[in-house]
Design an enzyme around this catalytic site. Sequence first.
Site, PDB file in Angstrom:
ATOM      1  N   LYS A  11      19.120  -5.891  45.615  1.00 55.74           N
ATOM      2  CA  LYS A  11      17.949  -6.219  44.597  1.00 55.74           C
ATOM      3  C   LYS A  11      17.962  -7.694  44.686  1.00 55.74           C
ATOM      4  O   LYS A  11      19.196  -8.434  45.127  1.00 55.74           O
ATOM      5  CB  LYS A  11      18.219  -5.673  43.225  1.00 55.74           C
ATOM      6  CG  LYS A  11      17.994  -4.074  43.094  1.00 55.74           C
ATOM      7  CD  LYS A  11      18.078  -3.715  41.639  1.00 55.74           C
ATOM      8  CE  LYS A  11      17.689  -2.133  41.498  1.00 55.74           C
ATOM      9  NZ  LYS A  11      17.706  -1.710  39.975  1.00 55.74           N
ATOM     10  N   TYR A  51       8.178   1.713  41.017  1.00 57.30           N
ATOM     11  CA  TYR A  51       8.688   1.906  39.556  1.00 57.30           C
ATOM     12  C   TYR A  51       7.630   2.795  38.574  1.00 57.30           C
ATOM     13  O   TYR A  51       7.922   2.575  37.540  1.00 57.30           O
ATOM     14  CB  TYR A  51       9.342   0.742  39.080  1.00 57.30           C
ATOM     15  CG  TYR A  51      10.676   0.459  39.430  1.00 57.30           C
ATOM     16  CD1 TYR A  51      11.866   1.159  39.423  1.00 57.30           C
ATOM     17  CD2 TYR A  51      11.013  -0.544  40.350  1.00 57.30           C
ATOM     18  CE1 TYR A  51      13.041   0.914  40.076  1.00 57.30           C
ATOM     19  CE2 TYR A  51      12.103  -1.057  40.945  1.00 57.30           C
ATOM     20  CZ  TYR A  51      13.238  -0.212  40.645  1.00 57.30           C
ATOM     21  OH  TYR A  51      14.388  -0.496  41.305  1.00 57.30           O
ATOM     22  N   PHE A  59      10.986  -1.788  29.512  1.00 55.45           N
ATOM     23  CA  PHE A  59      11.428  -2.656  30.309  1.00 55.45           C
ATOM     24  C   PHE A  59      10.700  -2.615  31.505  1.00 55.45           C
ATOM     25  O   PHE A  59      10.823  -3.345  32.318  1.00 55.45           O
ATOM     26  CB  PHE A  59      12.852  -2.501  30.693  1.00 55.45           C
ATOM     27  CG  PHE A  59      13.275  -0.945  31.245  1.00 55.45           C
ATOM     28  CD1 PHE A  59      12.789  -0.751  32.731  1.00 55.45           C
ATOM     29  CD2 PHE A  59      13.627   0.242  30.446  1.00 55.45           C
ATOM     30  CE1 PHE A  59      13.134   0.491  33.236  1.00 55.45           C
ATOM     31  CE2 PHE A  59      14.003   1.381  31.245  1.00 55.45           C
ATOM     32  CZ  PHE A  59      13.658   1.474  32.383  1.00 55.45           C
ATOM     33  N   ARG A  87      24.915   7.406  44.956  1.00 53.92           N
ATOM     34  CA  ARG A  87      24.912   7.169  43.531  1.00 53.92           C
ATOM     35  C   ARG A  87      26.380   6.944  42.936  1.00 53.92           C
ATOM     36  O   ARG A  87      26.653   6.202  42.087  1.00 53.92           O
ATOM     37  CB  ARG A  87      24.327   8.597  42.657  1.00 53.92           C
ATOM     38  CG  ARG A  87      22.803   8.425  42.925  1.00 53.92           C
ATOM     39  CD  ARG A  87      22.174   7.391  42.464  1.00 53.92           C
ATOM     40  NE  ARG A  87      21.911   7.241  40.817  1.00 53.92           N
ATOM     41  CZ  ARG A  87      21.008   6.658  40.285  1.00 53.92           C
ATOM     42  NH1 ARG A  87      19.641   6.334  40.864  1.00 53.92           N
ATOM     43  NH2 ARG A  87      21.190   6.515  38.885  1.00 53.92           N
ATOM     44  N   THR A  93      23.806   2.430  35.943  1.00 50.63           N
ATOM     45  CA  THR A  93      22.815   1.932  35.596  1.00 50.63           C
ATOM     46  C   THR A  93      23.334   0.593  35.042  1.00 50.63           C
ATOM     47  O   THR A  93      22.868  -0.456  35.562  1.00 50.63           O
ATOM     48  CB  THR A  93      21.726   2.758  34.922  1.00 50.63           C
ATOM     49  OG1 THR A  93      20.957   3.839  35.652  1.00 50.63           O
ATOM     50  CG2 THR A  93      20.426   1.632  34.978  1.00 50.63           C
ATOM     51  N   ARG A 104      27.827  -1.811  41.591  1.00 50.89           N
ATOM     52  CA  ARG A 104      27.351  -2.434  40.345  1.00 50.89           C
ATOM     53  C   ARG A 104      28.457  -3.158  39.429  1.00 50.89           C
ATOM     54  O   ARG A 104      28.351  -4.076  38.939  1.00 50.89           O
ATOM     55  CB  ARG A 104      26.315  -1.306  39.455  1.00 50.89           C
ATOM     56  CG  ARG A 104      25.131  -1.125  40.308  1.00 50.89           C
ATOM     57  CD  ARG A 104      24.402  -0.120  39.335  1.00 50.89           C
ATOM     58  NE  ARG A 104      22.868  -0.016  39.922  1.00 50.89           N
ATOM     59  CZ  ARG A 104      21.961   1.111  39.853  1.00 50.89           C
ATOM     60  NH1 ARG A 104      22.626   2.382  39.003  1.00 50.89           N
ATOM     61  NH2 ARG A 104      20.827   1.024  40.053  1.00 50.89           N
ATOM     62  N   ASN A 114      20.651  -5.443  38.342  1.00 49.00           N
ATOM     63  CA  ASN A 114      22.088  -4.344  38.612  1.00 49.00           C
ATOM     64  C   ASN A 114      22.252  -4.209  39.867  1.00 49.00           C
ATOM     65  O   ASN A 114      22.799  -3.109  40.334  1.00 49.00           O
ATOM     66  CB  ASN A 114      22.043  -3.225  37.803  1.00 49.00           C
ATOM     67  CG  ASN A 114      20.707  -2.255  38.156  1.00 49.00           C
ATOM     68  OD1 ASN A 114      19.894  -2.527  39.086  1.00 49.00           O
ATOM     69  ND2 ASN A 114      20.734  -0.968  37.639  1.00 49.00           N
ATOM     70  N   HIS A 117      19.435  -0.513  44.209  1.00 55.42           N
ATOM     71  CA  HIS A 117      18.832   0.950  43.928  1.00 55.42           C
ATOM     72  C   HIS A 117      19.387   1.903  44.791  1.00 55.42           C
ATOM     73  O   HIS A 117      19.851   1.679  45.856  1.00 55.42           O
ATOM     74  CB  HIS A 117      17.485   0.641  44.122  1.00 55.42           C
ATOM     75  CG  HIS A 117      16.590   2.084  44.204  1.00 55.42           C
ATOM     76  ND1 HIS A 117      16.035   2.297  42.945  1.00 55.42           N
ATOM     77  CD2 HIS A 117      16.428   3.010  45.062  1.00 55.42           C
ATOM     78  CE1 HIS A 117      15.634   3.584  43.096  1.00 55.42           C
ATOM     79  NE2 HIS A 117      15.637   4.154  44.386  1.00 55.42           N
ATOM     80  N   GLU A 128      10.571   7.577  48.896  1.00 49.54           N
ATOM     81  CA  GLU A 128      10.872   5.997  48.833  1.00 49.54           C
ATOM     82  C   GLU A 128      11.161   5.483  49.845  1.00 49.54           C
ATOM     83  O   GLU A 128      10.747   4.281  50.389  1.00 49.54           O
ATOM     84  CB  GLU A 128      12.150   5.763  47.920  1.00 49.54           C
ATOM     85  CG  GLU A 128      11.960   6.087  46.411  1.00 49.54           C
ATOM     86  CD  GLU A 128      13.173   6.237  45.610  1.00 49.54           C
ATOM     87  OE1 GLU A 128      13.008   6.343  44.445  1.00 49.54           O
ATOM     88  OE2 GLU A 128      14.246   5.727  46.166  1.00 49.54           O
TER      89      GLU A 128
HETATM   90  N1  UDP Z   1      16.502  -0.648  33.932  1.00 49.77           N
HETATM   91  C1  UDP Z   1      16.252  -1.834  32.895  1.00 49.77           C
HETATM   92  N2  UDP Z   1      16.685  -1.289  31.589  1.00 49.77           N
HETATM   93  C2  UDP Z   1      17.186   0.021  31.258  1.00 49.77           C
HETATM   94  C3  UDP Z   1      16.888   0.734  32.481  1.00 49.77           C
HETATM   95  C4  UDP Z   1      16.842   0.270  33.483  1.00 49.77           C
HETATM   96  O1  UDP Z   1      15.867  -2.961  33.170  1.00 49.77           O
HETATM   97  O2  UDP Z   1      17.272  -0.240  29.990  1.00 49.77           O
HETATM   98  C5  UDP Z   1      16.153  -1.312  35.374  1.00 49.77           C
HETATM   99  C6  UDP Z   1      17.266  -1.190  36.226  1.00 49.77           C
HETATM  100  O3  UDP Z   1      17.072  -2.130  37.149  1.00 49.77           O
HETATM  101  C7  UDP Z   1      17.366   0.086  36.925  1.00 49.77           C
HETATM  102  C8  UDP Z   1      15.632   0.279  37.098  1.00 49.77           C
HETATM  103  O4  UDP Z   1      15.223  -0.069  35.694  1.00 49.77           O
HETATM  104  O5  UDP Z   1      17.998   0.128  38.114  1.00 49.77           O
HETATM  105  C9  UDP Z   1      15.557   1.998  37.177  1.00 49.77           C
HETATM  106  O6  UDP Z   1      16.127   2.651  36.099  1.00 49.77           O
HETATM  107  P1  UDP Z   1      16.803   3.999  36.198  1.00 49.77           P
HETATM  108  O7  UDP Z   1      16.996   4.642  34.982  1.00 49.77           O
HETATM  109  O8  UDP Z   1      16.133   4.722  37.156  1.00 49.77           O
HETATM  110  O9  UDP Z   1      18.240   3.492  36.848  1.00 49.77           O
HETATM  111  P2  UDP Z   1      19.021   3.721  38.274  1.00 49.77           P
HETATM  112  O10 UDP Z   1      18.426   4.963  39.041  1.00 49.77           O
HETATM  113  O11 UDP Z   1      18.506   2.346  38.829  1.00 49.77           O
HETATM  114  O12 UDP Z   1      20.494   3.831  37.956  1.00 49.77           O
HETATM  115 MG    MG Z   2      16.368   5.708  39.059  1.00 53.88          MG
END
Ligand code: UDP
Ligand code: MG
Length: 139
Positions: A11, A51, A59, A87, A93, A104, A114, A117, A128
């Site tokens: 990212k 997204y 957010f 993952r 996250t 992360r 973070n 992805h 994707e």
């Molecule tokens: N995100 C954020 N605030 C939050 C949760 C998520 O800005 O409270 C952003 C963060 O960059 C995250 C992305 O949105 O990676 C997608 O969220 P998801 O819950 O899918 O998390 P991920 O799968 O990336 O761990």
């Molecule tokens: Mg996700």
Amino acid sequence: MATNRTFTMIKPDAVANGHIGAILAMINNAGFRIVAMELTQLSKHDAQEFYAVHKERPFYGELVDYMTSGPIVAAILEKDNAVADFRKLIGATNPAEAEEGTIRKLYAESIAANAVHGSDSDENAAIEGSFYFAERSKH
Ligand code: UDP
Ligand code: MG
């Protein structure tokens, strides 16, 4: 239907902070093969579509702004059990909750910025990956 591929983006925060090389080394050292890779920048339209699942979340607007704020590295990765293993490699996250040694934990700035992805299912990995590499990933 299990597949052996996942999709990742390094990212904008991690690219801007000079962590592309370190993150790719961690990916390779964890046994992933890079099948396709591109340094690119998302348009607003791309980020909104990518997204879209989060469009009702508070957010979403900031996430789209952040993901379009600078270059990213998009890649398709291959390994047995790719989605789950990746993952695990990236961590939670929220980097404050990510395990020691995860990407992360090491490189993320915040829950939004973070570092990486990782697809959350085989189905989304395929969606994707083809979003970016529809032509190049065909064998
Ligand atoms: N995100 C954020 N605030 C939050 C949760 C998520 O800005 O409270 C952003 C963060 O960059 C995250 C992305 O949105 O990676 C997608 O969220 P998801 O819950 O899918 O998390 P991920 O799968 O990336 O761990
Ligand atoms: Mg996700």
